[in-house]
Write an enzyme that holds these catalytic residues in place. Sequence first.
Site, PDB file in Angstrom:
ATOM      1  CG  ASP A  83      -1.784  -1.286   1.246  1.00  0.00           C
ATOM      2  OD1 ASP A  83      -2.915  -1.244   0.746  1.00  0.00           O
ATOM      3  OD2 ASP A  83      -1.302  -2.318   1.739  1.00  0.00           O
ATOM      4  CG  HIS A 257     -10.073  -2.866   4.502  1.00  0.00           C
ATOM      5  ND1 HIS A 257      -8.886  -2.175   4.383  1.00  0.00           N
ATOM      6  CD2 HIS A 257     -10.966  -2.214   3.721  1.00  0.00           C
ATOM      7  CE1 HIS A 257      -9.049  -1.166   3.545  1.00  0.00           C
ATOM      8  NE2 HIS A 257     -10.302  -1.169   3.133  1.00  0.00           N
TER       9      HIS A 257
END
Length: 369
Positions: A83, A257
């Site tokens: 990321d 998440h």
Amino acid sequence: ENALGLTCTVRNYIYVAFFITKSSLKQKERMGSKYGIGSLSIVMILLLCFLLLSMAPKLEAELTTIEHSPNSDGSISFLVIGDWGRRGLYNQSQVALQMGRIGEKMDIDFVVSTGDNIYDNGMKSVDDPAFQLSFTDIYTSPSLQKPWYLVLGNHDYRGDVEAQLSPILRSLDSRWICMRSFVVDAEIAELFFVDTTPFVDAYFLDPKGQTYDWRGVSPRDFYLQSILTDMEMSLRESRAKWKIVVGHHAIKSASIHGNTKELESLLLPILEANNVDLYVNGHDHCLQHISTSQSPIQFITSGGGSKAWRGYYNWTTPEDMKYFYDGQGFISVKISRTEMGIVFYDVSGNILHKWDTSKMLYTDLDFPL
């Protein structure tokens, strides 16, 4: 992947035809001579099914395998980052600097990316300047001029997904090795990279205004079955002492998440049945180490390559959470014939967490005659 998907499809259709034919013929046989079908006819048709099955392509693990030679002592070491691709912003450059320093100390062999390589919406084309601005111009340390093995994340699928997979990028920067699902064979250890984004139902059912590039994925059911079949066979055929699976989405996560239910139900049983040591992911922008009593696998999150600090934590069994850091950073992995060591670092290069394990090799055992 397409070839394997076709193979699976052909075999599945033949299996279905086989069982339907067998059931139908048995029913007709029970009804007697009205249909004039006896046991000999059944045998002949079943033999035909088996003949067609034998003519289908042989089902073998078809994942592309990259051979990566270990060091002279059989060891390997690498960094894991996820990321990250934000043109140096959100401390991406600072994380890259510390990766270079740690990479030099360890004399790493390669770098692993857990996906979301280019924000916010992947690459527009192979000519997109984001590739140079987010990768080539950022990871400039000499120690990072090694192969980078990368999987795709959900943000990568929002752009031209074929661009990141294109060999043109490798001609621009030879470090870049990005595929959907593949294997890196370093002899003592094998790393199995899996394309997790197509597993997530929400991207198809409720994309929230986002557009995903599903070229190469449709039809989705066949694509997912191909991945699972390939992964299961590759893991089962592996003779490596250490097995590491890398994907973008978390199987276990305490961050925003959370657990990816599709991977828990479809992928995790395959990993557990084939003695996988680590599952390494990104997606959540943090660093995590989870080890549950229900699974022998260590779940490692390395998604702190740039934007982080989400201020979210939700985990109900504190004894399973070995470490959680809601911030930027990366991890290192060093593997020898009998030992594996993982170290977590923050954006300043400080050591946050360590975990070690060992295995006895059969050749190290001394059996008296």
